[in-house]
Design a protein around this motif. Structure first.
Motif: not given
Length: 112
Positions: A85-112
């Motif tokens: 993991l790199k510093l620039e990978d810091t973000a909120m990560y979301y999964c999505k079902s492309e077939r059903c167009s459904i998103w999750g609420q996200g999980t935070q990844v912080t790289v320091s």
């Protein structure tokens, strides 16, 4: 109505690894065609990895060779293994079902 919930986000040191999971409220055909996206503060949401209905996988150039998307079973729709993991990978990560167009609420990844 299917709901997606991501987990596995954390704060890690650069060079570390994490595995994100995307769970569904119940098993569903929505699992066929899943993607992981991320959004950093002040930036647009970007797709980092996808697995289509036939199992074909694509990655953003920025994560190729470091991230691996894989399908789960039963309630886990999809995983994202993130290595080196790199510093620039810091973000909120979301999964999505492309077939059903459904998103999750996200999980935070912080790289320091």
């Amino acid at each position: 109505h299917v709901q997606l919930v991501e987990s596995g986000g954390d704060s890690v040191k650069a060079g570390g690894s994490l595995t994100l999971s995307c769970a569904a409220s119940h098993d569903t055909y929505c699992r066929y065609g899943m993607s992981w996206y991320r959004q950093a503060p002040g930036k647009e949401r970007e797709r980092v990895a996808s697995m289509d209905r036939e199992g074909r996988i694509t990655y953003a150039d920025s994560v190729k060779g470091r991230f691996t998307i894989s399908q789960g079973d039963v309630r886990i729709m999809v995983y994202l293994r993130m290595n080196n993991l790199k510093l620039e990978d810091t973000a909120m990560y979301y999964c999505k079902s492309e077939r059903c167009s459904i998103w999750g609420q996200g999980t935070q990844v912080t790289v320091s």
